[in-house]
Design a protein around this motif. Structure first.
Motif, PDB file in Angstrom:
ATOM      1  N   GLN A   1       0.852  -1.191   0.000  1.00 27.97           N
ATOM      2  CA  GLN A   1       0.000   0.000   0.000  1.00 27.97           C
ATOM      3  C   GLN A   1       0.884   1.236   0.000  1.00 27.97           C
ATOM      4  O   GLN A   1       1.849   1.320   0.786  1.00 27.97           O
ATOM      5  CB  GLN A   1      -0.902  -0.001   1.235  1.00 27.97           C
ATOM      6  CG  GLN A   1      -1.757  -1.252   1.360  1.00 27.97           C
ATOM      7  CD  GLN A   1      -2.666  -1.466   0.178  1.00 27.97           C
ATOM      8  OE1 GLN A   1      -3.366  -0.555  -0.242  1.00 27.97           O
ATOM      9  NE2 GLN A   1      -2.642  -2.676  -0.373  1.00 27.97           N
TER      10      GLN A   1
ATOM     11  N   VAL B   1       0.897   5.577  -0.064  1.00 23.09           N
ATOM     12  CA  VAL B   1       0.121   6.795   0.161  1.00 23.09           C
ATOM     13  C   VAL B   1       1.007   8.003  -0.108  1.00 23.09           C
ATOM     14  O   VAL B   1       2.006   8.220   0.597  1.00 23.09           O
ATOM     15  CB  VAL B   1      -0.435   6.852   1.592  1.00 23.09           C
ATOM     16  CG1 VAL B   1      -1.225   8.138   1.788  1.00 23.09           C
ATOM     17  CG2 VAL B   1      -1.306   5.633   1.878  1.00 23.09           C
TER      18      VAL B   1
ATOM     19  N   TYR C   1       2.465   9.878  -9.275  1.00 18.56           N
ATOM     20  CA  TYR C   1       2.187   8.602  -8.632  1.00 18.56           C
ATOM     21  C   TYR C   1       3.472   7.997  -8.070  1.00 18.56           C
ATOM     22  O   TYR C   1       4.520   8.019  -8.729  1.00 18.56           O
ATOM     23  CB  TYR C   1       1.582   7.618  -9.622  1.00 18.56           C
ATOM     24  CG  TYR C   1       0.264   8.040 -10.201  1.00 18.56           C
ATOM     25  CD1 TYR C   1       0.210   8.774 -11.383  1.00 18.56           C
ATOM     26  CD2 TYR C   1      -0.937   7.713  -9.566  1.00 18.56           C
ATOM     27  CE1 TYR C   1      -1.000   9.174 -11.919  1.00 18.56           C
ATOM     28  CE2 TYR C   1      -2.151   8.105 -10.100  1.00 18.56           C
ATOM     29  CZ  TYR C   1      -2.183   8.830 -11.277  1.00 18.56           C
ATOM     30  OH  TYR C   1      -3.385   9.213 -11.800  1.00 18.56           O
TER      31      TYR C   1
ATOM     32  N   GLY D   1       0.317   4.080  -5.869  1.00 22.75           N
ATOM     33  CA  GLY D   1      -0.464   4.937  -5.005  1.00 22.75           C
ATOM     34  C   GLY D   1      -1.609   5.568  -5.771  1.00 22.75           C
ATOM     35  O   GLY D   1      -1.783   5.359  -6.971  1.00 22.75           O
ATOM     36  N   GLN D   2      -2.387   6.372  -5.044  1.00 20.39           N
ATOM     37  CA  GLN D   2      -3.564   7.015  -5.628  1.00 20.39           C
ATOM     38  C   GLN D   2      -3.195   8.248  -6.449  1.00 20.39           C
ATOM     39  O   GLN D   2      -3.980   8.685  -7.281  1.00 20.39           O
ATOM     40  CB  GLN D   2      -4.538   7.421  -4.523  1.00 20.39           C
ATOM     41  CG  GLN D   2      -5.050   6.276  -3.692  1.00 20.39           C
ATOM     42  CD  GLN D   2      -6.270   5.628  -4.323  1.00 20.39           C
ATOM     43  OE1 GLN D   2      -6.749   6.050  -5.350  1.00 20.39           O
ATOM     44  NE2 GLN D   2      -6.755   4.571  -3.695  1.00 20.39           N
TER      45      GLN D   2
ATOM     46  N   THR E   1      -0.990  12.249  -6.471  1.00 19.29           N
ATOM     47  CA  THR E   1      -1.115  13.575  -5.887  1.00 19.29           C
ATOM     48  C   THR E   1      -0.887  14.591  -7.008  1.00 19.29           C
ATOM     49  O   THR E   1       0.045  14.451  -7.805  1.00 19.29           O
ATOM     50  CB  THR E   1      -0.127  13.763  -4.714  1.00 19.29           C
ATOM     51  OG1 THR E   1      -0.348  15.030  -4.099  1.00 19.29           O
ATOM     52  CG2 THR E   1       1.322  13.667  -5.153  1.00 19.29           C
TER      53      THR E   1
END
Length: 122
Positions: free
Chosen positions: A3, A5, A91, A114-115, A117
């Motif tokens: 994971q 972030v 990412y 990651g999601q 930014t």
């Protein structure tokens, strides 16, 4: 899967600086930063391995610095002298590789993402 972030994106004027951070849930031997601008393909920006070896795409050499904090499983991307061409979603990505593989981490084979930014330079 690992994971990831990201944090640290935002809006900045041309010539400014930002630092992106990405915390990983577990160890990976390679970590990298990628970006994707609207209407463009995703490109690898920078990568780093646990021994401190780094790679950069030509367009950011001398302006961006990737670094790893092994103890915190965190990768940073220090960006300076930003231009509007740096505007993109950034990412963080991670991958593992065999211990005998001492090649550059490069920009392929990443399997955890990651999601993202957003970085906007005006």
């Amino acid at each position: 899967d690992v994971q990831l972030v990201e944090s640290g994106g935002g809006s900045v004027q041309a010539g400014g600086a930002l630092r992106l951070s990405c915390i990983a849930s577990e160890y990976s031997s390679c970590m990298g930063w990628f970006r994707q601008a609207p209407g463009k393909e995703r490109e690898g920006v920078a990568s780093a391995d646990r021994d401190g070896r780094t790679d950069y795409v030509d367009s950011v050499k001398g302006r961006f610095t990737i670094s790893l904090d092994n103890a915190k499983n965190t990768v940073y991307l220090q960006m300076s002298s930003l231009t509007p061409d740096d505007t993109a979603m950034y990412y963080c990505a991670a991958k593992s590789r065999p211990v005998w593989d001492r090649s550059s981490c490069g920009s392929t084979g990443y399997n955890s993402w990651g999601q993202g930014t957003q970085v906007t330079v005006s």
